[in-house]
Design a protein around this motif. Structure first.
Motif, PDB file in Angstrom:
ATOM      1  N   CYS A   1       0.434   0.614   1.078  1.00 19.90           N
ATOM      2  CA  CYS A   1       1.601   1.205   0.387  1.00 19.90           C
ATOM      3  C   CYS A   1       2.399   1.747   1.455  1.00 19.90           C
ATOM      4  O   CYS A   1       2.909   2.992   1.345  1.00 19.90           O
ATOM      5  N   SER A   2       2.946   0.912   2.560  1.00 16.96           N
ATOM      6  CA  SER A   2       3.271   1.663   3.743  1.00 16.96           C
ATOM      7  C   SER A   2       4.863   2.097   3.575  1.00 16.96           C
ATOM      8  O   SER A   2       5.278   3.014   4.230  1.00 16.96           O
ATOM      9  N   GLY A   3       5.433   1.324   2.549  1.00 15.81           N
ATOM     10  CA  GLY A   3       7.150   1.776   2.358  1.00 15.81           C
ATOM     11  C   GLY A   3       7.591   1.928   3.722  1.00 15.81           C
ATOM     12  O   GLY A   3       7.687   0.676   4.314  1.00 15.81           O
ATOM     13  N   SER A   4       8.305   3.097   4.392  1.00 20.49           N
ATOM     14  CA  SER A   4       9.412   2.832   5.413  1.00 20.49           C
ATOM     15  C   SER A   4       8.389   2.539   6.619  1.00 20.49           C
ATOM     16  O   SER A   4       9.057   2.598   7.678  1.00 20.49           O
ATOM     17  N   GLY A   5       7.209   2.683   6.587  1.00 22.21           N
ATOM     18  CA  GLY A   5       6.222   2.699   7.763  1.00 22.21           C
ATOM     19  C   GLY A   5       6.173   4.052   8.675  1.00 22.21           C
ATOM     20  O   GLY A   5       5.632   3.863   9.543  1.00 22.21           O
ATOM     21  N   ALA A   6       6.458   5.005   7.801  1.00 20.78           N
ATOM     22  CA  ALA A   6       6.347   6.482   8.650  1.00 20.78           C
ATOM     23  C   ALA A   6       5.080   6.778   9.061  1.00 20.78           C
ATOM     24  O   ALA A   6       4.817   6.934  10.243  1.00 20.78           O
TER      25      ALA A   6
ATOM     26  N   ALA B   1       0.328  -2.642   8.115  1.00 20.65           N
ATOM     27  CA  ALA B   1       1.165  -1.828   7.352  1.00 20.65           C
ATOM     28  C   ALA B   1       1.250  -2.650   6.190  1.00 20.65           C
ATOM     29  O   ALA B   1       1.926  -3.919   6.198  1.00 20.65           O
ATOM     30  N   ILE B   2       0.770  -2.551   5.023  1.00 26.02           N
ATOM     31  CA  ILE B   2       1.146  -3.299   4.034  1.00 26.02           C
ATOM     32  C   ILE B   2       1.956  -2.920   2.667  1.00 26.02           C
ATOM     33  O   ILE B   2       1.877  -1.746   2.416  1.00 26.02           O
ATOM     34  N   GLU B   3       2.930  -3.577   2.491  1.00 28.88           N
ATOM     35  CA  GLU B   3       3.867  -3.323   1.714  1.00 28.88           C
ATOM     36  C   GLU B   3       4.333  -4.399   0.626  1.00 28.88           C
ATOM     37  O   GLU B   3       4.539  -5.355   0.963  1.00 28.88           O
ATOM     38  N   LEU B   4       4.406  -4.005  -0.781  1.00 30.86           N
ATOM     39  CA  LEU B   4       4.522  -5.039  -1.729  1.00 30.86           C
ATOM     40  C   LEU B   4       6.191  -5.183  -1.995  1.00 30.86           C
ATOM     41  O   LEU B   4       6.696  -6.636  -2.249  1.00 30.86           O
ATOM     42  N   SER B   5       6.957  -4.262  -2.095  1.00 30.46           N
ATOM     43  CA  SER B   5       8.485  -4.283  -2.405  1.00 30.46           C
ATOM     44  C   SER B   5       9.179  -4.929  -1.345  1.00 30.46           C
ATOM     45  O   SER B   5       8.881  -4.637  -0.134  1.00 30.46           O
ATOM     46  N   GLY B   6       9.975  -5.945  -1.945  1.00 30.92           N
ATOM     47  CA  GLY B   6      10.867  -6.613  -0.752  1.00 30.92           C
ATOM     48  C   GLY B   6      11.790  -5.736  -0.212  1.00 30.92           C
ATOM     49  O   GLY B   6      11.916  -5.977   1.022  1.00 30.92           O
TER      50      GLY B   6
ATOM     51  N   LYS C   1       4.271  -1.570  17.721  1.00 30.49           N
ATOM     52  CA  LYS C   1       3.437  -2.793  17.767  1.00 30.49           C
ATOM     53  C   LYS C   1       2.618  -2.846  16.119  1.00 30.49           C
ATOM     54  O   LYS C   1       1.592  -3.979  16.197  1.00 30.49           O
ATOM     55  N   VAL C   2       3.278  -2.148  15.050  1.00 31.55           N
ATOM     56  CA  VAL C   2       2.521  -2.031  13.948  1.00 31.55           C
ATOM     57  C   VAL C   2       3.072  -3.546  13.270  1.00 31.55           C
ATOM     58  O   VAL C   2       3.839  -4.232  13.482  1.00 31.55           O
ATOM     59  N   LYS C   3       1.702  -4.208  12.762  1.00 33.47           N
ATOM     60  CA  LYS C   3       1.868  -5.419  12.167  1.00 33.47           C
ATOM     61  C   LYS C   3       2.339  -5.307  10.553  1.00 33.47           C
ATOM     62  O   LYS C   3       1.436  -4.592   9.848  1.00 33.47           O
ATOM     63  N   ALA C   4       3.546  -5.947  10.173  1.00 34.26           N
ATOM     64  CA  ALA C   4       3.843  -5.607   8.672  1.00 34.26           C
ATOM     65  C   ALA C   4       3.481  -7.145   7.837  1.00 34.26           C
ATOM     66  O   ALA C   4       3.578  -7.888   8.236  1.00 34.26           O
ATOM     67  N   VAL C   5       2.746  -6.652   6.846  1.00 35.59           N
ATOM     68  CA  VAL C   5       2.199  -7.554   5.864  1.00 35.59           C
ATOM     69  C   VAL C   5       3.008  -7.453   4.438  1.00 35.59           C
ATOM     70  O   VAL C   5       2.706  -6.241   3.936  1.00 35.59           O
ATOM     71  N   LYS C   6       3.539  -8.252   4.073  1.00 34.11           N
ATOM     72  CA  LYS C   6       4.089  -8.113   2.525  1.00 34.11           C
ATOM     73  C   LYS C   6       2.866  -8.735   1.824  1.00 34.11           C
ATOM     74  O   LYS C   6       2.559  -9.829   1.580  1.00 34.11           O
ATOM     75  N   GLY C   7       2.570  -7.622   0.832  1.00 37.10           N
ATOM     76  CA  GLY C   7       1.291  -8.041  -0.103  1.00 37.10           C
ATOM     77  C   GLY C   7       1.009  -6.776  -1.006  1.00 37.10           C
ATOM     78  O   GLY C   7       1.432  -5.873  -0.998  1.00 37.10           O
ATOM     79  N   ASP C   8       0.396  -7.222  -2.168  1.00 41.26           N
ATOM     80  CA  ASP C   8       0.014  -6.179  -3.173  1.00 41.26           C
ATOM     81  C   ASP C   8      -1.447  -5.790  -2.562  1.00 41.26           C
ATOM     82  O   ASP C   8      -2.482  -6.422  -2.790  1.00 41.26           O
ATOM     83  N   VAL C   9      -1.433  -4.242  -2.481  1.00 45.54           N
ATOM     84  CA  VAL C   9      -2.772  -3.575  -2.075  1.00 45.54           C
ATOM     85  C   VAL C   9      -3.880  -3.661  -3.170  1.00 45.54           C
ATOM     86  O   VAL C   9      -4.892  -3.704  -2.818  1.00 45.54           O
ATOM     87  N   LEU C  10      -3.350  -4.084  -4.298  1.00 45.02           N
ATOM     88  CA  LEU C  10      -4.390  -4.227  -5.373  1.00 45.02           C
ATOM     89  C   LEU C  10      -5.028  -5.452  -5.430  1.00 45.02           C
ATOM     90  O   LEU C  10      -6.044  -5.706  -6.210  1.00 45.02           O
ATOM     91  N   LEU C  11      -4.526  -6.413  -4.589  1.00 45.61           N
ATOM     92  CA  LEU C  11      -5.225  -7.845  -4.571  1.00 45.61           C
ATOM     93  C   LEU C  11      -5.556  -8.376  -3.286  1.00 45.61           C
ATOM     94  O   LEU C  11      -6.561  -9.271  -3.199  1.00 45.61           O
TER      95      LEU C  11
END
Length: 279
Positions: A119-124, A139-144, A160-170
């Motif tokens: 649930c990374s959000g802004s990536g803070a 960093a995993i975040e679902l909201s587009g 260098k954080v790797k951003a992944v669009k995904g549902d942490v519950l799945l």
């Protein structure tokens, strides 16, 4: 002049019931003119253009509707890192520094540790851990909408954080067991029935980043159940907490194989974050 525009902005905010009106006026004036507190003190007679005056008044008037200052400015700082913010992403808060601090303490002497921010959000948190903790962070975040801010903030900070669009519950199934040194999350933790009682500013923020279900514990329960086995022995799970949630979350962690569980308070004395070591 700069000092006159600042004074007008401050008085409007103060009369409108905005707390910290002096600080917020400084933020607004600096965002528009590029001139901060030092300039205000040393060069208060600096001319301000008509365009800048109109911008400052426009932002001030919208702030009086309780629209968040951070959204109006479009950028906010977290642990010294600038972050783009706006509608659709949770605003980084000082409270989250407590959670990040527990992570950084754990990461000392562990350069290159593999970490996941759920649930990374802004990536803070993710950006702070990569930059300050020398961690290999996903960093995993679902909201587009939030994911767009996450990517922009990674670029903004040369991270260098790797951003992944995904549902942490799945998406936990995509990570092998015993592969992570650290999992951290500032999950949605507000009780569903309490959402409408939050201060007006918070109600402009995305509900999906706040709604922790009927009990407020939905995400803690699911994450501890589904993600704990992804940690290596000796790995750590760190959460931000809402008020009066520490005991329940500590119990969940203990039931799922965690030891050395401890909490850390925020400036107000609330137990704001918790860490446990997976055995």
């Amino acid at each position: 002049m700069l000092k006159e525009v600042f004074r007008t902005c401050r008085e409007k905010l103060q009369n409108g019931g905005i707390e910290n009106s002096d600080y917020e006026a400084q933020c607004i004036v600096e965002a528009v003119t590029g001139l901060g507190r030092a300039a205000l003190i040393a060069h208060g007679d600096t001319p301000v253009t008509d365009v800048q005056k109109r911008q400052i008044i426009s932002i001030t008037e919208k702030r009086l509707t309780r629209y968040p200052l951070q959204y109006l400015l479009g950028k906010w700082s977290f642990m010294g890192f600038p972050l783009f913010v706006g509608e659709g992403v949770l605003i980084p808060r000082d409270d989250t520094e407590v959670c990040t601090g527990l992570c950084l303490d754990y990461l000392k002497g562990k350069s290159g540790a593999k970490a996941v921010d759920l649930c990374s959000g802004s990536g803070a948190i993710a950006i702070a851990l990569e930059k300050l903790g020398n961690a290999d962070v996903t960093a995993i975040e679902l909201s587009g909408e939030a994911f767009d801010f996450l990517k922009k903030n990674i670029d903004l900070n040369g991270s260098k954080v790797k951003a992944v669009k995904g549902d942490v519950l799945l998406c936990h199934g995509e990570f092998p067991g015993n592969s992570l040194d650290l999992i951290v999350s500032n999950p949605p933790y507000i009780k569903k029935d309490d959402l409408r009682t939050l201060q007006k500013e918070v109600q402009f923020e995305p509900e999906m980043a706040l709604d922790g279900g009927e009990s407020g514990f939905d995400f803690y329960e699911a994450m501890i159940r589904d993600w704990s086995g992804k940690l290596k022995p000796g790995g750590a799970f760190v959460f931000e907490l809402g008020e009066n949630q520490a005991d329940y979350v500590a119990g969940l962690m203990k039931q799922n194989g965690f030891e050395e569980i401890r909490t850390a308070p925020d400036f107000g004395g609330c137990e704001r974050a918790i860490i446990g070591i997976y055995k």
